[in-house]
Design a protein around this motif. Structure first.
Motif, PDB file in Angstrom:
ATOM      1  N   CYS A   1      -6.663 -32.046  13.346  1.00 14.87           N
ATOM      2  CA  CYS A   1      -5.214 -31.950  13.159  1.00 14.87           C
ATOM      3  C   CYS A   1      -4.468 -32.933  14.057  1.00 14.87           C
ATOM      4  O   CYS A   1      -3.254 -33.095  13.917  1.00 14.87           O
ATOM      5  N   GLY A   2      -5.177 -33.576  14.997  1.00 11.73           N
ATOM      6  CA  GLY A   2      -4.547 -34.534  15.895  1.00 11.73           C
ATOM      7  C   GLY A   2      -4.260 -33.999  17.281  1.00 11.73           C
ATOM      8  O   GLY A   2      -3.853 -34.754  18.173  1.00 11.73           O
ATOM      9  N   GLN A   3      -4.451 -32.709  17.489  1.00  6.16           N
ATOM     10  CA  GLN A   3      -4.270 -32.109  18.803  1.00  6.16           C
ATOM     11  C   GLN A   3      -5.625 -32.027  19.520  1.00  6.16           C
ATOM     12  O   GLN A   3      -6.675 -32.239  18.919  1.00  6.16           O
ATOM     13  N   LYS A   4      -5.578 -31.684  20.784  1.00  6.90           N
ATOM     14  CA  LYS A   4      -6.805 -31.541  21.568  1.00  6.90           C
ATOM     15  C   LYS A   4      -7.074 -30.080  21.882  1.00  6.90           C
ATOM     16  O   LYS A   4      -6.167 -29.304  22.132  1.00  6.90           O
ATOM     17  N   GLY A   5      -8.364 -29.733  21.883  1.00  4.91           N
ATOM     18  CA  GLY A   5      -8.787 -28.422  22.365  1.00  4.91           C
ATOM     19  C   GLY A   5      -8.330 -27.254  21.525  1.00  4.91           C
ATOM     20  O   GLY A   5      -8.056 -26.168  22.053  1.00  4.91           O
ATOM     21  N   CYS A   6      -8.250 -27.422  20.205  1.00  2.04           N
ATOM     22  CA  CYS A   6      -7.799 -26.329  19.335  1.00  2.04           C
ATOM     23  C   CYS A   6      -8.829 -25.201  19.291  1.00  2.04           C
ATOM     24  O   CYS A   6     -10.031 -25.415  19.459  1.00  2.04           O
ATOM     25  N   LEU A   7      -8.345 -24.001  19.030  1.00  3.57           N
ATOM     26  CA  LEU A   7      -9.198 -22.817  18.991  1.00  3.57           C
ATOM     27  C   LEU A   7     -10.284 -22.940  17.928  1.00  3.57           C
ATOM     28  O   LEU A   7     -11.394 -22.431  18.091  1.00  3.57           O
ATOM     29  N   GLU A   8      -9.995 -23.637  16.840  1.00  3.19           N
ATOM     30  CA  GLU A   8     -10.962 -23.835  15.761  1.00  3.19           C
ATOM     31  C   GLU A   8     -12.222 -24.552  16.236  1.00  3.19           C
ATOM     32  O   GLU A   8     -13.297 -24.382  15.655  1.00  3.19           O
ATOM     33  N   LEU A   9     -12.099 -25.351  17.297  1.00  3.14           N
ATOM     34  CA  LEU A   9     -13.242 -26.079  17.833  1.00  3.14           C
ATOM     35  C   LEU A   9     -14.208 -25.162  18.571  1.00  3.14           C
ATOM     36  O   LEU A   9     -15.330 -25.563  18.890  1.00  3.14           O
ATOM     37  N   VAL A  10     -13.777 -23.928  18.825  1.00  2.00           N
ATOM     38  CA  VAL A  10     -14.606 -22.949  19.520  1.00  2.00           C
ATOM     39  C   VAL A  10     -15.026 -21.820  18.591  1.00  2.00           C
ATOM     40  O   VAL A  10     -16.170 -21.345  18.651  1.00  2.00           O
ATOM     41  N   ALA A  11     -14.117 -21.388  17.726  1.00  2.00           N
ATOM     42  CA  ALA A  11     -14.326 -20.170  16.930  1.00  2.00           C
ATOM     43  C   ALA A  11     -14.187 -20.475  15.447  1.00  2.00           C
ATOM     44  O   ALA A  11     -13.123 -20.269  14.853  1.00  2.00           O
ATOM     45  N   SER A  12     -15.251 -20.986  14.834  1.00  2.00           N
ATOM     46  CA  SER A  12     -15.260 -21.278  13.397  1.00  2.00           C
ATOM     47  C   SER A  12     -16.688 -21.569  12.982  1.00  2.00           C
ATOM     48  O   SER A  12     -17.581 -21.722  13.834  1.00  2.00           O
TER      49      SER A  12
END
Length: 328
Positions: free
Chosen positions: A199-210
């Motif tokens: 999405c262009g942001q850093k450290g999104c929750l999706e990068l941990v929980a998906s």
């Protein structure tokens, strides 16, 4: 076939279709691999509709609901930015196109339509009029399906699939959001030093929980990565245990976020990762209890007790698409 409806859940890898009764009972199912691109998606959807007509041995009912990823204009029956389907930035009139294919099956059923007109002519001969097609974002459709299945009028549906997102039915009303972005919790940044998200942001929750996070942490070719990760952790592999716990803590963080912002009465876990079943439910509930152990406030919310799972094997997205007309 009064009250009977058709639902299509269009995904990047498969299209699942159902015929359901007015009370949500699934009468028939069909599944086809998705072929990307406008022509491919329409051909795949048409094949599912034909198989459903064969399964019910007669004409399809007039109401068809379609859940599709991307930005959906329900009034126009169009979708854009469904990039995983090969449907790019321009509005694509998916409802009209599917309606054209459902029209002949609505009047004649699969075998008669093909034998009298040929497959291609049968799909286009009658136009969209005979079939009333309702288009909806796939997460919203699945959320409404969870509502139909559970009977809960105040719920959050947490989709643990390739990505992470949540849908809401609040006081019996499907909450879509002013810009269709309600529940995009996967793109809430939780780690300023984290990796770059799509999405262009850093450290999104999706990068941990998906599902994608589980795949990155524990790649597997033979079984779904989340399943392989939990199995290795259960066998005592210390690296797997650490990866599983990080994943589970991330899911618990997502649920805590929902509890503190929306405070839904029921929280339903769905999506491909939820096929893990009880091991996932127990692990996430345990993580929520651990988070609440030092906080009387969190403990009073008892988030763990609100958790439940979509029943394994239930086509919640297709069911919700079929019933989405009731959501307004």
């Amino acid at each position: 076939m009064t009250g009977v409806r058709v639902g299509l859940d269009i995904g990047a890898t498969k299209i699942l279709g159902v015929v359901v009764a007015g009370d949500g009972t699934v009468l028939a199912q069909a599944r086809e691999q998705t072929v990307a691109g406008p022509d491919g998606v329409l051909a795949s959807a048409g094949a599912v509709l034909e198989r459903l007509a064969e399964a019910v041995d007669g004409p399809l009912p007039p109401d068809v609901g379609v859940g599709v990823p991307g930005i959906v204009d329900r009034r126009r029956g169009a979708v854009k930015h469904a990039v995983n389907l090969g449907l790019g930035g321009d509005w694509f009139p998916l409802a009209d196109q599917i309606g054209a294919r459902a029209g002949a099956l609505r009047h004649f059923g699969a075998n008669t339509a093909r034998s009298h007109f040929g497959a291609n002519t049968a799909r286009s001969h009658f136009g969209a009029g005979p079939a009333r097609v309702t288009l909806e974002n796939d997460l919203n459709a699945a959320t409404w399906g969870a509502h139909v299945l559970s009977g809960a009028d105040d719920l959050a549906y947490v989709s643990l699939g390739t990505g992470l997102a949540a849908g809401f039915v609040l006081d019996g009303v499907l909450r879509r959001g002013a810009h269709g972005a309600a529940g995009e919790i996967g793109h809430v940044p939780v780690d300023p030093a984290g990796e770059l998200c799509s999405c262009g942001q850093k450290g999104c929750l999706e990068l941990v929980a998906s599902g994608s996070a589980a795949s990155a942490a524990w790649p597997s070719r033979d079984v779904p990565p989340a399943q392989a990760l939990f199995a290795a952790a259960a066998a005592g592999d210390p690296t797997a245990v650490a990866a599983r716990d990080r994943f589970v803590d991330g899911v618990a963080d997502a649920i805590r976020m929902l509890g503190l912002t929306v405070d839904p009465r029921t929280i339903i876990l769905g999506g491909g990762v939820a096929n893990l079943g009880a091991p996932l439910l127990d692990a996430v509930a345990g993580a929520l209890r651990a988070q609440a152990a030092t906080s009387p406030f969190l403990s009073s919310l008892d988030l763990a007790s609100r958790l439940t799972l979509v029943p394994r094997g239930v086509p919640v997205g297709a069911l919700g698409a079929a019933m989405i007309g009731d959501a307004g």
